[in-house]
Design a protein around this motif. Structure first.
Motif, PDB file in Angstrom:
ATOM      1  N   ILE A  16      -9.335  -2.875   8.142  1.00  0.00           N
ATOM      2  CA  ILE A  16      -9.374  -2.199   6.844  1.00  0.00           C
ATOM      3  C   ILE A  16      -8.429  -0.996   6.852  1.00  0.00           C
ATOM      4  O   ILE A  16      -7.709  -0.755   5.893  1.00  0.00           O
ATOM      5  CB  ILE A  16     -10.824  -1.795   6.510  1.00  0.00           C
ATOM      6  N   GLY A  19      -4.306  -1.918   6.974  1.00  0.00           N
ATOM      7  CA  GLY A  19      -3.595  -2.590   5.892  1.00  0.00           C
ATOM      8  C   GLY A  19      -3.642  -4.113   5.974  1.00  0.00           C
ATOM      9  O   GLY A  19      -3.308  -4.790   5.002  1.00  0.00           O
ATOM     10  N   TRP A  22      -5.572  -5.833   3.040  1.00  0.00           N
ATOM     11  CA  TRP A  22      -5.106  -5.998   1.664  1.00  0.00           C
ATOM     12  C   TRP A  22      -4.152  -7.166   1.495  1.00  0.00           C
ATOM     13  O   TRP A  22      -4.076  -7.752   0.420  1.00  0.00           O
ATOM     14  CB  TRP A  22      -4.409  -4.712   1.190  1.00  0.00           C
ATOM     15  N   LEU A  25      -5.417 -10.541   0.220  1.00  0.00           N
ATOM     16  CA  LEU A  25      -5.955 -10.374  -1.136  1.00  0.00           C
ATOM     17  C   LEU A  25      -4.846 -10.319  -2.171  1.00  0.00           C
ATOM     18  O   LEU A  25      -4.876 -11.009  -3.187  1.00  0.00           O
ATOM     19  CB  LEU A  25      -6.717  -9.048  -1.208  1.00  0.00           C
ATOM     20  N   VAL A  26      -3.849  -9.470  -1.893  1.00  0.00           N
ATOM     21  CA  VAL A  26      -2.735  -9.304  -2.821  1.00  0.00           C
ATOM     22  C   VAL A  26      -1.985 -10.619  -2.954  1.00  0.00           C
ATOM     23  O   VAL A  26      -1.607 -11.043  -4.059  1.00  0.00           O
ATOM     24  CB  VAL A  26      -1.798  -8.175  -2.327  1.00  0.00           C
ATOM     25  N   PRO A 107     -13.892 -10.437   0.640  1.00  0.00           N
ATOM     26  CA  PRO A 107     -12.878  -9.940  -0.298  1.00  0.00           C
ATOM     27  C   PRO A 107     -12.174 -11.064  -1.052  1.00  0.00           C
ATOM     28  O   PRO A 107     -11.889 -10.935  -2.244  1.00  0.00           O
ATOM     29  CB  PRO A 107     -11.888  -9.190   0.608  1.00  0.00           C
TER      30      PRO A 107
END
Lengths: 215, 194
Positions: A16, A19, A22, A25-26, A107
């Motif tokens: 987390i 990075g 993310w 997810l992105v 997520p």
């Protein structure tokens, strides 16, 4: 046991904070955004192919963090330190799989909500997609960690990782996307079975890979 | 249970080349051994075999007691403050913040507790690794070139730490090509010079 929780917690914190959390997810949301641009805004067409596109995106998203799961710990000597303390490689791999799933699965399931809206999926398909991701992401996380352990000693390992991971993930893609339509639940059962198999094998395969990679 | 370390006929082959063969060694509480030899002689490999990280091609390693190894790699998370990074290992070793504070004090780096590990110099990092060993409270220390990059004052701290560990009944196995004072230590020369 508490050592394994510490190991998992450290991995989760690093995922987390570093990075790596993310990126998938992105990527997943980006695919969902780009897809309607590419095939046009026809809702019926999007509904028909959107679920499959999201499953493909989930598979490719699982590939993104592969180079950060094991290799940095090998380089820093962290895995050696676990071994000196008598914590088996298999146990370490299992803890790492758990941590990686927590940073990856839930997520992705959250991101599937806006993504399914972008692709005009109906309620039934969304429910099936979420159920499929809940069943499938543990398998994907286990597979990603195994591949990560296998290529951790190789130069240019991340290129190899895709070639290793994607073919093994094909059953999950077929069952996951296949379960999206229709009333029967066979696809979900098979997806769960494939995922369970990967989760069961992965700690042993990854543990053996970590041991073999030790020079 | 008192710690013990026994090597019998130990041999190691790396890359098709025999690094060392027939090493016999028996260590009990308070004993220390200085492994010496030229670069590439296999000092690090010997420690890794003893630690169980490399397979022994010949012979056996028997150890009683908890092992701790300080190698070339720090195994401390670079983005974390030093005390937190050490605390991670101390927790796994069954210790806590008190052990970390004592170890930082003993290595003279207590003022660096809140500095991220990546900001430390080579010598400070080396001392941080030794602090990890101290905080772990293991019975058998395997130290690979612990004096590399240390200034005189830090080397004295290292020697004092090893002496205190042995006085408490611990075992130390130190691979070094620099003089590290360990009174009464066995010398184990390996490699072509032996």
């Amino acid at each position: 046991m508490s050592a394994l929780l510490d190991i998992a917690w450290r991995d989760l914190r690093r995922a987390i904070g570093g990075g790596a959390f993310w990126l998938p997810l992105v990527f997943f949301l980006l695919v969902a955004t780009l897809f309607p641009f590419a095939i046009g805004p026809d809702p019926q067409l999007l509904t028909r192919v959107g679920g499959g596109a999201l499953w493909t995106a989930a598979l490719l998203a699982a590939l993104l963090p592969v180079d950060r799961l094991v290799a940095p710990d090998v380089e820093a000597g962290v895995l050696d330190q676990y071994a000196v303390r008598g914590i088996s490689e298999e146990a370490v791999a299992a803890a790492k799989i758990g941590a990686h799933w927590l940073a990856f699965g839930p997520p992705l399931m959250l991101a599937a909500l806006p993504a399914s809206a972008l692709l005009a999926l109906d309620g039934h398909a969304l429910l099936r997609l979420e159920a499929g991701l809940a069943l499938g992401t543990p398998g994907l996380a286990a597979l990603a960690l195994t591949v990560s352990a296998l290529v951790s000693g190789q130069r240019g390992g991340s290129a190899l990782a895709g070639l290793l991971l994607l073919p093994l993930a094909v059953p999950m893609l077929i069952f996951g996307a296949g379960a999206l339509t229709g009333p029967e639940r066979g696809g979900l059962y098979l997806l769960g079975a494939a995922s369970l198999l990967l989760v069961a094998i992965a700690p042993f395969a990854a543990g053996a890979a970590i041991r073999a990679g030790r020079g | 249970m008192s710690p013990a370390l026994r090597l019998t006929g130990l041999g190691c082959v790396r890359g098709g080349r025999a690094l060392f063969t027939g090493i016999d060694l028996g260590l009990g509480p308070g004993d220390a051994v200085a492994v010496t030899g030229p670069n590439g002689a296999g000092k690090t490999s010997l420690l890794r075999v003893v630690a169980g990280l490399l397979p022994a091609q010949a012979g056996t390693v028997e150890s009683e007691g908890r092992l701790a190894m300080a190698g070339e790699q720090a195994a401390l998370d670079p983005e974390r403050p030093l005390a937190k990074a050490l605390h991670y290992w101390a927790r796994i070793d069954g210790g806590g913040e008190a052990e970390v504070a004592t170890a930082l004090e003993a290595m003279g780096i207590a003022h660096l507790a809140d500095v991220p590990v990546r900001m430390l110099s080579t010598g400070q990092r080396k001392r941080a690794v030794l602090a990890r060993i101290l905080a772990g409270g293991a019975d058998i220390w395997l130290l690979d070139e612990p004096a590399n990059g240390l200034d005189t004052a830090s080397r004295e701290r290292l020697e004092a730490a090893i002496a205190a560990h042995r006085a408490a009944g611990g075992i130390a196995m130190v691979a070094t090509h620099q003089p590290v004072a360990m009174p009464g230590a066995v010398e184990l020369p390996i490699g072509s010079a032996a």
